[in-house]
Every structure is written in C-alpha cells, then in structure tokens.
Design a protein around this motif. Sequence first.
Motif, PDB file in Angstrom:
ATOM      1  N   PHE A  78       0.826  -1.210   0.000  1.00  0.00           N
ATOM      2  CA  PHE A  78       0.000   0.000   0.000  1.00  0.00           C
ATOM      3  C   PHE A  78       0.854   1.252   0.000  1.00  0.00           C
ATOM      4  O   PHE A  78       0.403   2.303  -0.406  1.00  0.00           O
ATOM      5  N   ALA A  79       2.078   1.120   0.561  1.00  0.00           N
ATOM      6  CA  ALA A  79       3.041   2.226   0.525  1.00  0.00           C
ATOM      7  C   ALA A  79       4.409   1.580   0.666  1.00  0.00           C
ATOM      8  O   ALA A  79       4.498   0.355   0.764  1.00  0.00           O
ATOM      9  N   VAL A  88       7.521  -2.118  -7.687  1.00  0.00           N
ATOM     10  CA  VAL A  88       7.077  -0.732  -7.552  1.00  0.00           C
ATOM     11  C   VAL A  88       8.282   0.198  -7.494  1.00  0.00           C
ATOM     12  O   VAL A  88       8.306   1.250  -8.136  1.00  0.00           O
ATOM     13  N   ASP A  89       9.289  -0.189  -6.722  1.00  0.00           N
ATOM     14  CA  ASP A  89      10.487   0.640  -6.612  1.00  0.00           C
ATOM     15  C   ASP A  89      11.106   0.908  -7.977  1.00  0.00           C
ATOM     16  O   ASP A  89      11.565   2.012  -8.257  1.00  0.00           O
ATOM     17  N   ALA A  90      11.089  -0.115  -8.840  1.00  0.00           N
ATOM     18  CA  ALA A  90      11.731   0.018 -10.139  1.00  0.00           C
ATOM     19  C   ALA A  90      11.013   1.011 -11.037  1.00  0.00           C
ATOM     20  O   ALA A  90      11.532   1.394 -12.082  1.00  0.00           O
ATOM     21  N   GLN A  91       9.787   1.423 -10.660  1.00  0.00           N
ATOM     22  CA  GLN A  91       9.016   2.331 -11.524  1.00  0.00           C
ATOM     23  C   GLN A  91       9.162   3.781 -11.108  1.00  0.00           C
ATOM     24  O   GLN A  91       8.319   4.619 -11.455  1.00  0.00           O
ATOM     25  N   LEU A  92      10.211   4.079 -10.357  1.00  0.00           N
ATOM     26  CA  LEU A  92      10.353   5.445  -9.851  1.00  0.00           C
ATOM     27  C   LEU A  92      10.448   6.455 -10.999  1.00  0.00           C
ATOM     28  O   LEU A  92       9.805   7.496 -10.983  1.00  0.00           O
ATOM     29  N   VAL A 140      -2.264  -1.401 -10.775  1.00  0.00           N
ATOM     30  CA  VAL A 140      -1.538  -0.204 -10.353  1.00  0.00           C
ATOM     31  C   VAL A 140      -0.124  -0.577  -9.921  1.00  0.00           C
ATOM     32  O   VAL A 140       0.848   0.097 -10.269  1.00  0.00           O
ATOM     33  N   VAL A 141       0.003  -1.665  -9.180  1.00  0.00           N
ATOM     34  CA  VAL A 141       1.331  -2.083  -8.705  1.00  0.00           C
ATOM     35  C   VAL A 141       2.236  -2.411  -9.883  1.00  0.00           C
ATOM     36  O   VAL A 141       3.396  -1.988  -9.941  1.00  0.00           O
ATOM     37  N   PHE A 142       1.712  -3.145 -10.837  1.00  0.00           N
ATOM     38  CA  PHE A 142       2.562  -3.631 -11.924  1.00  0.00           C
ATOM     39  C   PHE A 142       2.850  -2.550 -12.959  1.00  0.00           C
ATOM     40  O   PHE A 142       3.939  -2.512 -13.523  1.00  0.00           O
ATOM     41  N   GLY A 147       2.518   1.931  -8.679  1.00  0.00           N
ATOM     42  CA  GLY A 147       2.116   1.633  -7.308  1.00  0.00           C
ATOM     43  C   GLY A 147       1.834   2.874  -6.495  1.00  0.00           C
ATOM     44  O   GLY A 147       0.990   3.692  -6.868  1.00  0.00           O
ATOM     45  N   TRP A 148       2.569   3.025  -5.385  1.00  0.00           N
ATOM     46  CA  TRP A 148       2.308   4.157  -4.492  1.00  0.00           C
ATOM     47  C   TRP A 148       3.143   5.372  -4.840  1.00  0.00           C
ATOM     48  O   TRP A 148       3.235   6.322  -4.067  1.00  0.00           O
TER      49      TRP A 148
END
Lengths: 166, 190, 375, 391
Positions: free
Chosen positions: D159-160, D236-240, D309-311, D315-316
């Motif tokens: 969620f975060a 999610v981190d990789a989508q910064l 959303v995550v993929f 994500g958050w």
Amino acid sequence: MDLRIKRERLFDEDVYTVHPDDYRALCEQLKKDGFDYPRAISSLDMGYGLRVVLQLTRMSDLAKVEVRTDVSYDVAAVDSVTDLWPGVEWHEREAYDLMGISFRGHPDLRRLLLEEEWDLHPLQKRYDTGGYLIPDWRPADWPDPAPWQEPAPSQEDAAPEGGEGE
Amino acid sequence: MSLLNEVWQAVKAIGTGMATVHKRVYEEAPTEFYPYVELDLPPVSVQSLALVENEDGTERCIVCLQCERACPSQVISIERHRNPEGKGFLIDRFDIDLVNCMYCSACVEACPVSSIVTIQDFELSTYDLHTLKADIDFLHEQARRSKKWYSPKLGVEIRTEDGRIEKAPPEMQPGGLAELLKPAAEEEES
Amino acid sequence: MSSTIGLEPVLGRSDEMIVNMGPQHPATHGVLRVVIGLEGERITRAVPHIGYLHRNHEKIEESRTYFQVVPFTDRMDYVSGTQNELPVVLAVEDLAGIEVPERAKMIRTMFFELFRIASHLVWMGTAMLDLGAITPFLYTFWDREIILGIVERTAGARMLPNYYTFGGVRRDLHPHFFKDVAEFLDHLEKRMPDYEHLVLENPIVHARTVGVGVLSKERAVARGVSGPVLRASGVAYDVRKAFPYDAYPEVEFEIPTSDAGDTYARFWVRFQEIYQSVKILRQLLEKTPKTGPFKGRAPARLKISGERYRAVENSRGELGVYVVGDGGDKPYRIKHRGAAFSNLQVIPDLFIGAKFSDAIAILSSLDPVFGEIDR
Amino acid sequence: MSLIPIPEDRRFKIKLIGYDPGRSRPWLERFVYSLYVVAFWLFVIATYAGVPALFDWLGWDGGWGYVVMRALQVVMLFLLSAVIALMLILALRKYLGKVQERYGPMHYGPAGGIQTVFDALKLLGKEDFVPAAADWLTFRLAPAVTFVSSFAIFAVVPFASGWTLADSNVGLIYLIAVSTLSAYGVLLGGASSGNKWALIGALRAGAQMVSYEVPLALVFLSVAVWSGSMSLGKIVDAQLGVWNVIPLFIPFVLYVISSLAELKHIPFDFPEAESELIAGYNVEYSGMSFAFFFLAEFVELFLLPALIVVFFFGGWHGPLFGLEPGTLAAGALQSLYFSVKTAVWVWIFLWIRATLPRYRDDQLMEFAWKAMIPLALLGLVLAAYMRLIWR
C-alpha cells in the motif's frame, strides 16, 4: 385427377372446399403450383362436423388461397401436410389439441397448449366455456348437398389451377 | 494491416459505446418519487372505476343495466327494483369485482347518463383480494374523493372547491382539439 | 408429466446432458420451456414446449359480443398494445361493411406505428439483457415510457388501451398529441445513434450474433415465419405492402431486408424498422387532419355472418385472425394466428448444433411474447 | 359502508431514515461516500503503521509478539475487506444507477449510504440452505476456498513503501498460485451443487481458467523480467522514473483483459451469466455462503485493479513534497496515491461492466489461445530485449 371440390372467390382469396379424402391431393397440387408460404391452419366446429381451414400464400405474386375440408365427429382425421409446409406443424398440433382433429402422418402429434392428460378438446361446441359437456347438445345433420361438389363426369380437368396469375 | 484496422475498429466501437454510456451520468434521471410525489396522470387515465352522484347527492345512475351487458369480463352485477313512486328503477345492489376487471372502460362507454366513470386514483393495494369487490358505497366514495373523472358522453368533469361539478377545460379533454382550435380559426377570419 | 417429453435419454449416450430451459428462466421472455440436450456446450436436441400461459382466448371470445372481443385481443401481445385489436376490427368491418373515415384510418396507423417502435424498443432492451448488457434495457424502457405516456393521454391506458373500435377509434386525439409525437420522434432520432453504438456497432455483439442461427430463405418461407425474422432471411414480405390496410397505401416507406438470415440480420432489420416507423409517423403527422371524424357509423349491435381472414403486420410479423360469424352478435369462432407462434417453430432448426450461449442470442432475436403464443 | 376502510389521506407517507429525494442534496451523497473512503484510508494506516507502532510501543516486537502482530494485521485486513466490499457494492449500484438514468439505493442512510449494510444483515439472517443433491462438505467449503484465496492476495500488495504483510521475493509466484485457487472454489461450488446450471457454470469456470491463466503467467513473467525482481515492492520501486505501462504496454493490455476474466466480470462472466445459466455456479447458494462468494468477488474487484496499479502504474509513487520516505506521513500520502490510482481502475472496471454485453466462452478461449498467448510471448520477448538494451 378428379377431386371432389367446390371453388369460390371470397374477398381476395380463392376458397376451395374439398372432400377430406382429396385434401392431401389438392395440397400437393397447390404446392406444385407454387404456394410456398403457410399462414395458418384454423379449425372450426361446424355443428355437423369439424372443419380444417388451411390458408396459403404464394410469395411470388402474393396470391392467397384457402382450403377447407369438413370431417365428421366420428372420423375427425385428415392427412397431415407437415411434409409439404413444415410451418403448419404447430398449427396442426393446435388444431388437434383444441379441436380434436387428428392429422395422419404428423411427425409429432402431441397436445401443444394443454397438458397431455387433458381428455377434452375445448373448442368443440359440445363443451361450454367452463369445459363441461353441454347436456342437450346434439350434432346436426350433415348438410345436403355436401359442401363440396362431386366432379362432373363430363369435365376432363377438374383439378384446381392455383392462382389467377397462371 | 487489415487485422490492425479491425482491432482499431473494435477498440473504437467499444470506446464509443463506453462514451455513450458515460454521457448519461450527467443527465438527470427521469425517475418519479412516487409515494412522495403525486403522479401527474392524464385526466382520461383509466385507473379505477367510480359511480358519480349528482351535486345534490341524488343518484345519477338510472339502473339501465347497460354497463352490466357491456362488460367483457362480466364483473358488474346489479340488482334493481321498480321505483314505487315515480318512474324508473332503484338500486338494490351494484357490485364491481375490481380484481377481475380489466379496465377496458367498456362500461363507461355504455353508460347513457355518465354515471359510471373512470378515475385516476389507483392506490387500492390490499392484502386481501376479497376487499376489492366494490359495492355501491365504495364506488360513491371513490367518486367523492377524486377531483376529476372521465366518461365519453360528458368528457372530463372536475369537482370544484365548493363541491360543484363542472366540465373540465378543453386541454384536459381527450378530443378537445376542435375546441382548442376554434378561437384560432375565428381570429384568422377576423 | 414426464420432465423430458419428446426428448427421452438415448441409451449409450452418457455424454449428453438434458437440461430444462424454462419455463422459469431469465432468457425465455416469459414461459417458454425448451428441453435441450447438451453435449458440453453444444446443443444436440431441442424440443420447445409452450402453453404455460394458455387462457383459451378463442373459447372465451365465442361467448362475447364483437365489441367485447376487442379488449381481450389486447391481452395477447401485451408489448404491442393496440396492434392486436386491428385484425379483428378489420375483419369485422369487412364482414359488416362498415366504412372507416380517412382520419380514423390515419389515427389507427399512427398508434400502430407508435406501438411498433415501443415493441422494438422493448425487444432491444431485452435482447441486450440476454446478451449480458444491462444498461440498454433501462434506456429503451425510458424511451418506451414516453410512447406509453402519449398513448395514455389519448386512449386512457398505457399498455392495453382498447382503443380501436369498429369504424375507427374510440376517442379523439388529445390536443397535444401531434406535438407530443413530434417531440418524441425528435428525441428518438437523437437517441438512435446511442443505440447503434451500444448494439449494432458493438464488436462483442458482432462476435455473438454474426453467422449465428442462420435461417435460410427457403426454410424461413416453408416454416411460415413472418415479420423481421422472415425479412432478415431475404424475403421482402410485409403485410403492410402486400395486403395494405388502413392508411398504409398513402405513406411511403421501405421494407428493410437482409440476405444474411443470421441473428445479427434480425437485429439489424428491427433497427431499420424503427427508422421506417419514424418515417411513416412523420408523414402521417403532416397528413392527418387536425380535426374531423374519428369514428365511422357502426351499429350498436353487430350481427355478422360470413367468414374472413385478415392479417396485419405487427411488430413480430403477420398477426392474423379468422373470424366466423353465424348471423348473431357473437362470433361463432375466432382463430388468432400469432406471429411469434409461427416464428417460434424454428427453434429446433436454429438451436440444434448451436452453442448454448448462441441459443440465448437466437431466442432473443426471435422476440417471442408469450401472451400471443399461448393465447 | 365501504368494504375497505379508506384513510382520510390515502397517499401514504413513509418516513424513512434520512430519506432524500436525490436531486436536492448531492453534497450529502458525496459526504457519505467520502466517509467510506476516509474509513478505508484510516484502516490502511492503522493496519500498516498503527499496529506495528503499537507493538513497538508495547515492546512486543520479537518472537511471539511478532506473530500476534501479524495476526492482528490480518484481522484488520479482514475488516478492511468488509469495508471494501461495502464500498464497492455501493459504488457499483450507484454508478450503474447514474449511468442508467436512475438513482440507485436511496432510502437507507443518507442517500442510500448504508444500504449495503442492511443487505449484508439480510443475507446473515437468511437460511443457509444445502440442497439434498449437493455434496455437503464440498458445497460448504467452496465459498471459503474462494474467499480465502481472494483474501490471500492482500498479503503481498504494497500500500506504501514497506506497507505490506509479506514483501516476499517470490511474490509473483505466490500471486499466481493463490489467485488460481479462487477459480477452484467456483469449480467445486458449482460441481457440488447438484444442479445442472451450476455444473455448466463450473465447467465454464474451469475452461475459462485454463484460457486466461497462461497469458496471465506470461504477463507476470514479462513484468518480472523488466523489473528484475519477483517481489512486488521491488517492482514498484523500479518504476520510480517511468511507469511500466509505457515499456510494457502489450502485457498491460493483456493483463487488463485477463483480470476481467479472472474477476468473472462482465464481458467474461460466463460462470455466472445470469441470462444464460440463471446464476451459474452460485445458483444453489443462499445466506452467508452466497455472501462469501459475493465478498470474494468484490475483494477481487479491489485487488486486481490494485495489482494493475502495482505492476504498471507506479504503485504508491507520487510527489512526496519533501516528506521523508518511511515516515508515517509519507506512508499515508503514498497509500493515498495508491488508493486513488486503484479507485480509477475500479471505476474503469465498473464502466466496462455498465457498457458491454457478454462474450461467448469458446470465443474467449479462442481469443486467449490464438491472440493473447502469442501477444504475451511477444511482450515477454520485447521486455527481455529492452531489459538487455537499457538496463
């Protein structure tokens, strides 16, 4: 072929009243004449017998024809024309169901609207609206002369010619 | 290419459909909040039957049995006796089985004195169907409660505030077109 | 009663499942029961059963006068209101020789076409409901509501108005009738593109209906089907053109036909018919005199002898009636020829070999109304 | 006198709780629905930040304390799923109502706000009926299987940053394993009902599962290849920098379609298909068993958009306005971003539901095997290729 038949013109339709034994032959003749669209089979309780009324249309020139045949209450059966016009299948079943006319050679002659266990044919005049036998109902005498005409021996070709167009 | 085009067409068609649907979110719903908001029914609307009395409270019905004969569902049953003083008949019983009635308004058309009328009041819901066998008091009550009613002979009639019975204005009548057009035609002539 | 009349299990076919579709099933539009043999999702056998709504109108009508028969006919095809009354009215007028004023004919035709639009709107909603889309159902019913409102203002009732009578119609038009109808037609023309987007152009509808349930031209004629089902098979047979009645000779319209004969063609034909009805109504709105007689001279007690078959083209096809009078004021016999009754006979033709989901789509394209089929 | 006692004023006036004729007070409607959203948000914060902080404060952060804390989080998530179901059912009904030019629920609570609570109560009060022809145990277990497998997806959804129950490094494999199980619940429930319609529904569910699971797995694979990890947090981190939807557009489209199929949502709702199979697999279910199928459906209606959303939609991720990642405020903000993105996707799913008719099951299978799997393979190859070039 000699058919016992009477020909009339009523409004915009040709009306053929035919002996029940010749009903099938007349229908085959009409089918050959191009009457390809079956509209309805109606049934009537004439008081002296039951009447089958078959209404046909020819799609090419929209000629309309009505075939009537009277059967007695005792032998309430005519030949089925389901193989000529598959569209009369349910109409014949309905006539069997409500009026009690059997169609010989019908592929699936069961009651259509009422239950199989029902043992009366409600549209016959001997039953009242509630489905009870009317006590003093008696069948009338067969009309004289008969609704159709015996073929005149001198006439060579008494077969109907179908619609006026041909 | 044709495959891509096909896919594009399909996506476009689905998109158009979704846009069509979403467009309606911004339109106001035509819902009527029936129990809270009174329905505006046309005056000729056949919702129930009633027997109208005259303004002075006397019976308008002359017990001619026309409605009983005209009824296709045969739900009207009337008994009458000859008026001992004067002409005509008096009502013994006037029952309408509102359950089996099919609201075809054939009785209303048959009535020569416009006594039996159609009204717009339809709130007769009940848990017991037997209570819908309306007797004459019930039918009078229905007429008294409703403000307007219709019969072909007299058209739509309305009950005014002080209890008088008047003919409704032409725009409430089913065939009021002629009367509506009349002043316009006169103006054109003049 | 055995649960599988006409469809007994076949020995040695353990892979066939026999399913009762109906009489209580959301897609049977009432009380149709089809006993279906399923092999996986494929239909191997199908036997339709009708009669769950049978009231024997024909027997009841024999004990009523001609005037009392008319409201009963309303109860047959309850979706298309006054359309049912017309064949009886026409047949009796023929037999009794009643003259109908021109204006009355036009009013009748206008109501006839209004109810055709109403019925096709109901079909559109329910067909899409069968295909799984819920929203068009609500839209079409709102639009139909407008038609019913217009009818109610004149005729007094919404669905079963009992409006036609021998020699014309029962009441004159409401003062606002012409304005109402014109407004409604404008509204409908604005709405029709929406329906096209949601129904005809939808790729999923295409996938579900194109090539599904093909009824060939010859088979359609031989089976005696009529109306949109017949015209979708490529036969331009329309009672309005073939045997014109009322004001139809005076208006111009086309008979939309399609040669495909599949479910999509039946959908398409109904859509085109709505456009044609709009066209007819627009012409009639101009032609109909604002005032004038709405009813011809008809005797209070009709005594009729003779027999007559009259048919009209209602929303589902050829709705006929065979009236026999014996000289009394009550018909000796009335036989109704239901359009959907004849159309429904093609169920075994179309169902067998189709997928079960296809059967639902095919059934919705036949548009049965059981009040008329079972009578 | 008259046979029916007629009251003076026949127009009966019902006073219901907070009745509102709709048009007059739209702000009330919005307020009630925003309460749901706030409740959801608070639940998320309490679950992922509040519970650990509580245990930290109590000093129970090791050994059994950790187990209890996780268990408490699961209970919180169960309550959260109930809130989600109430919210989404109401949202579905209200949105369908708006689209269809009606109002939807109006009477219970302000602007129909607590209608679904009453519906849930009604379902609780109903008899939970097992047909005589049904297989008792399977019939009873099937809704539980469906619900549990749907609910289990919560474990890996972040969620975060750091707000997840288990940021497993095999998260994707866990997802495939768990989400497939829900179809088994449907299959078992339909097959054990002793009803032919339910059986057909179950068969369809099985056939449908076979067709969409393969492209779904391939989509997961391309996401994993592109992100270089199977952990959802790392994805999610990789989508910064750039959201996955741009490089992985083909897998994204396929994932949306497969999600619709997995949800048994309108173009692909064959197992249920109320106009064909009456209600399909759940035709014999009633009461709470039925409610659990329902609950599972709506929890999935939240979770599958959440996974989209995550993929694919970062994500958050979102602007943090200088907040330090890892703090409570940043987590709350991030979970808000996540929720808003998810809500948009839920809305798109509802929108699809409002528009489209139903596809045919064999057409879906054909589509899946002939179009989706080749496309998914293409997407996988492209993802791998791009990974080689750019990363």
